[in-house]
Design a protein around this motif. Sequence first.
Motif, PDB file in Angstrom:
ATOM      1  N   GLN A 175     -11.767   7.659  22.431  1.00 20.31           N
ATOM      2  CA  GLN A 175     -10.655   8.604  22.227  1.00 20.31           C
ATOM      3  C   GLN A 175      -9.875   8.346  20.938  1.00 20.31           C
ATOM      4  N   PRO A 176      -9.445   7.087  20.719  1.00 19.06           N
ATOM      5  CA  PRO A 176      -8.712   6.844  19.469  1.00 19.06           C
ATOM      6  C   PRO A 176      -9.574   7.111  18.241  1.00 19.06           C
ATOM      7  N   VAL A 177     -10.873   6.840  18.358  1.00 17.68           N
ATOM      8  CA  VAL A 177     -11.771   7.064  17.226  1.00 17.68           C
ATOM      9  C   VAL A 177     -11.861   8.563  16.930  1.00 17.68           C
ATOM     10  N   ASP A 178     -11.999   9.363  17.999  1.00 18.21           N
ATOM     11  CA  ASP A 178     -12.025  10.812  17.819  1.00 18.21           C
ATOM     12  C   ASP A 178     -10.711  11.323  17.243  1.00 18.21           C
ATOM     13  N   ALA A 179      -9.610  10.661  17.633  1.00 18.57           N
ATOM     14  CA  ALA A 179      -8.311  11.088  17.112  1.00 18.57           C
ATOM     15  C   ALA A 179      -8.237  10.860  15.606  1.00 18.57           C
ATOM     16  N   VAL A 180      -8.825   9.757  15.152  1.00 17.75           N
ATOM     17  CA  VAL A 180      -8.865   9.519  13.703  1.00 17.75           C
ATOM     18  C   VAL A 180      -9.745  10.581  13.040  1.00 17.75           C
ATOM     19  N   ARG A 181     -10.895  10.857  13.662  1.00 15.66           N
ATOM     20  CA  ARG A 181     -11.805  11.871  13.132  1.00 15.66           C
ATOM     21  C   ARG A 181     -11.089  13.221  13.052  1.00 15.66           C
ATOM     22  N   ALA A 182     -10.224  13.487  14.003  1.00 16.85           N
ATOM     23  CA  ALA A 182      -9.558  14.788  14.081  1.00 16.85           C
ATOM     24  C   ALA A 182      -8.591  15.013  12.923  1.00 16.85           C
ATOM     25  N   THR A 183      -8.218  13.963  12.189  1.00 15.43           N
ATOM     26  CA  THR A 183      -7.323  14.166  11.054  1.00 15.43           C
ATOM     27  C   THR A 183      -8.086  14.572   9.816  1.00 15.43           C
ATOM     28  N   GLY A 184      -9.414  14.687   9.921  1.00 11.30           N
ATOM     29  CA  GLY A 184     -10.221  15.034   8.759  1.00 11.30           C
ATOM     30  C   GLY A 184     -10.609  13.813   7.959  1.00 11.30           C
ATOM     31  N   ALA A 185     -10.605  12.640   8.596  1.00 12.83           N
ATOM     32  CA  ALA A 185     -10.945  11.403   7.900  1.00 12.83           C
ATOM     33  C   ALA A 185     -12.430  11.362   7.571  1.00 12.83           C
ATOM     34  N   THR A 186     -12.779  10.688   6.484  1.00 13.93           N
ATOM     35  CA  THR A 186     -14.189  10.508   6.123  1.00 13.93           C
ATOM     36  C   THR A 186     -14.811   9.469   7.050  1.00 13.93           C
ATOM     37  N   PRO A 187     -16.149   9.425   7.127  1.00 12.79           N
ATOM     38  CA  PRO A 187     -16.788   8.443   8.011  1.00 12.79           C
ATOM     39  C   PRO A 187     -16.313   7.015   7.741  1.00 12.79           C
ATOM     40  N   GLY A 188     -16.120   6.667   6.471  1.00 16.03           N
ATOM     41  CA  GLY A 188     -15.618   5.324   6.141  1.00 16.03           C
ATOM     42  C   GLY A 188     -14.257   5.089   6.745  1.00 16.03           C
ATOM     43  N   GLN A 189     -13.375   6.067   6.605  1.00 19.56           N
ATOM     44  CA  GLN A 189     -12.027   5.927   7.176  1.00 19.56           C
ATOM     45  C   GLN A 189     -12.086   5.856   8.691  1.00 19.56           C
ATOM     46  N   VAL A 190     -12.959   6.673   9.295  1.00 20.50           N
ATOM     47  CA  VAL A 190     -13.071   6.650  10.750  1.00 20.50           C
ATOM     48  C   VAL A 190     -13.446   5.247  11.201  1.00 20.50           C
ATOM     49  N   PHE A 191     -14.394   4.629  10.464  1.00 17.83           N
ATOM     50  CA  PHE A 191     -14.807   3.292  10.867  1.00 17.83           C
ATOM     51  C   PHE A 191     -13.685   2.277  10.664  1.00 17.83           C
ATOM     52  N   PHE A 192     -13.091   2.265   9.478  1.00 22.15           N
ATOM     53  CA  PHE A 192     -12.135   1.195   9.188  1.00 22.15           C
ATOM     54  C   PHE A 192     -10.781   1.397   9.853  1.00 22.15           C
ATOM     55  N   LEU A 193     -10.411   2.663  10.134  1.00 23.22           N
ATOM     56  CA  LEU A 193      -9.118   2.902  10.778  1.00 23.22           C
ATOM     57  C   LEU A 193      -9.258   3.034  12.293  1.00 23.22           C
ATOM     58  N   GLY A 194     -10.450   3.452  12.767  1.00 27.00           N
ATOM     59  CA  GLY A 194     -10.601   3.711  14.192  1.00 27.00           C
ATOM     60  C   GLY A 194     -11.433   2.682  14.936  1.00 27.00           C
ATOM     61  N   VAL A 195     -12.528   2.227  14.316  1.00 19.18           N
ATOM     62  CA  VAL A 195     -13.442   1.338  15.040  1.00 19.18           C
ATOM     63  C   VAL A 195     -13.126  -0.133  14.767  1.00 19.18           C
ATOM     64  N   TRP A 196     -12.996  -0.470  13.494  1.00 20.58           N
ATOM     65  CA  TRP A 196     -12.878  -1.867  13.093  1.00 20.58           C
ATOM     66  C   TRP A 196     -11.680  -2.587  13.722  1.00 20.58           C
ATOM     67  N   PRO A 197     -10.465  -2.008  13.678  1.00 22.32           N
ATOM     68  CA  PRO A 197      -9.332  -2.734  14.273  1.00 22.32           C
ATOM     69  C   PRO A 197      -9.527  -3.005  15.760  1.00 22.32           C
ATOM     70  N   ALA A 198     -10.243  -2.089  16.442  1.00 28.01           N
ATOM     71  CA  ALA A 198     -10.417  -2.264  17.887  1.00 28.01           C
ATOM     72  C   ALA A 198     -11.477  -3.307  18.190  1.00 28.01           C
ATOM     73  N   VAL A 199     -12.481  -3.414  17.325  1.00 28.59           N
ATOM     74  CA  VAL A 199     -13.613  -4.267  17.646  1.00 28.59           C
ATOM     75  C   VAL A 199     -13.482  -5.656  17.015  1.00 28.59           C
ATOM     76  N   LEU A 200     -12.577  -5.783  16.026  1.00 26.60           N
ATOM     77  CA  LEU A 200     -12.453  -7.041  15.277  1.00 26.60           C
ATOM     78  C   LEU A 200     -12.185  -8.255  16.166  1.00 26.60           C
ATOM     79  N   PRO A 201     -11.188  -8.203  17.065  1.00 25.69           N
ATOM     80  CA  PRO A 201     -10.930  -9.403  17.873  1.00 25.69           C
ATOM     81  C   PRO A 201     -12.141  -9.820  18.695  1.00 25.69           C
ATOM     82  N   GLN A 202     -12.855  -8.838  19.239  1.00 26.66           N
ATOM     83  CA  GLN A 202     -14.052  -9.175  20.002  1.00 26.66           C
ATOM     84  C   GLN A 202     -15.097  -9.817  19.120  1.00 26.66           C
ATOM     85  N   PHE A 203     -15.247  -9.280  17.910  1.00 21.21           N
ATOM     86  CA  PHE A 203     -16.265  -9.803  17.010  1.00 21.21           C
ATOM     87  C   PHE A 203     -15.926 -11.244  16.620  1.00 21.21           C
ATOM     88  N   VAL A 204     -14.679 -11.493  16.293  1.00 23.02           N
ATOM     89  CA  VAL A 204     -14.272 -12.845  15.921  1.00 23.02           C
ATOM     90  C   VAL A 204     -14.535 -13.798  17.082  1.00 23.02           C
TER      91      VAL A 204
END
Lengths: 253, 317
Positions: free
Chosen positions: B221-250
């Motif tokens: 949902q939050p990722v789609d919300a970022v997409r809904a602002t007209g963000a580019t795929p790079g922005q969708v990843f770094f603003l929507g996916v990366w912050p959410a997945v970073l703690p798990q990855f670390v």
Amino acid sequence: MNSALCGVIEARGLQVSAGAKVLLHEVGLSIAAGERVALVGHNGAGKSTLLRTLTGFGAAYRVTRGSLRVLDTDLAQARQGTALRRLRSHVAQVHQGLHLMGRLSVLDNVLIGGAGRHHSVWTWLRRWPAAEQRAAQAALVRVGLGDAAHRRTDTLSGGERQKVAIARALHQGAPLLLADEPTASLDADAADAVASLLAAVAAERRATLVCVVHDLDLLPRLAERAIALRRGVVVADVAVDAHTPAQLRGLLK
Amino acid sequence: MSTQTPDGAAAPAPDFTALAAPRSAPHSATRWRTRRWSALPALLMACGLLVLASLWTLAAEDELSLGRKPWQNLGKTLTEMSEPSFLRVWFGHPNLQVRDADGQVLRVEDQRATEVRYLQGVGRALWTTLRIATLGTVLAALIALPLGLLAARNLQAPRAFAWGAKGVLDALRSIHTLVFGLFFVGIVGLGATAGILAVAAHSAGTLGKLLAEAIESLDMQPVDAVRATGATPGQVFFLGVWPAVLPQFVSQVLYVWEFNIRDSTILGLVGAGGLGLLLSEAMSLFQWGRLATLLLAIVLMVTTFDALSRAVRRRIV
């Protein structure tokens, strides 16, 4: 964008299907600039499907017949890529529930509203131009969360989060504002506050508001026109202030 | 639960499950139940057969013997190991005279000094092992990142890339670090470099899979919300996916690092640097006291870094 002439949203004979299942039948709809419209109906009536189709969301279903124009963009021509992104950047959205990045600060979440304007690689690191930051802060002040800018978003209450979402939409500065049950998870007082804020913000910006509403008590606050859907068909299209709440209930159920 | 027909297929489902199941999906619910109950005995039988077959064939090949004097050997080894060599730093003979068969003094050895030198060697080997594990894990994380992103189904990378990434990750993961160690020793020669590459190659597979799964289980949902602002795929990843997945990855990187500290203790066995060399030395010279010292050192290091990484991980997630 000369949307005042032909309407912000124009749907003609719109049919949306998921495989063989038809979700929306022959929807004809014209929404003019500055209107505030509520979509009502039972679960599964097609409200959210209609709303998501407006900005090309929904991988599971697609337009199978008819035409749909949003802000003078033909959705059939703007299925993906830059055209679709440009359309989306002109449509701000507020949805129910968890659609903010909980780990980011409130301000960072609001700044995401500017992603449609600024594609620079710096924004990947959440670095935005100073003007963007000022605008985002102003949007937060407008929704009454000016002090919360640097708090983590998942520490906010449900009502506050919806206000952050509205601030993001404000920051996006779009002429069309879509909301999908923005008050769904809130208690009565918070729902009231969020609904009033949404309507006020749309009115200030002279933005068109299309909002899926479940709670008919909120209808007069949010909208001047209500469109009822039932099983994918538009069954009523009424002016809200021409009817009493009881009449509305009868018309829209 | 259900009766079985002669050909082993399940009889029609009992009525009460159909009654209990919700009206919308009675069929699938009952089918699931009958299948589950008829599958269990068959599964047990298959497992039992496999165990019996393994035992019987190994016994037939005379591979199940415990050697000639297992208890005696065990007792002897354990006795020698119960006297870890590091104790000689304090209790060793400062003036040990090594004599030949005639009683002639061959040389005089200070056991304490020898042991101190040995322990210094152990310390250096531990440090090498730690460095191999750490650098290997960092390299693995760098390799795993792009592969994991491509393999995550919900990020919708182009099909060919997604399948390719998945295949590479599976291949890397299924080959053991030790095998990679042998492989890289052959390519870059003996030493720590081979160890680092071996650890990186195997862990990249593990980390990439973990990352892909973490992304796949994200709330979109939050990722789609970022997409809904007209963000580019790079922005969708770094603003929507990366912050959410970073703690798990670390957290996953730290976890794999823990693993690698354990794994790289044996890499020296194939010449890829670190403690393993000392281990194989001690074992082939039957120096059980030294082996005991080494094992204690390993246990100490592994538990220390386990605790450390666990403490950090608890704070992140």
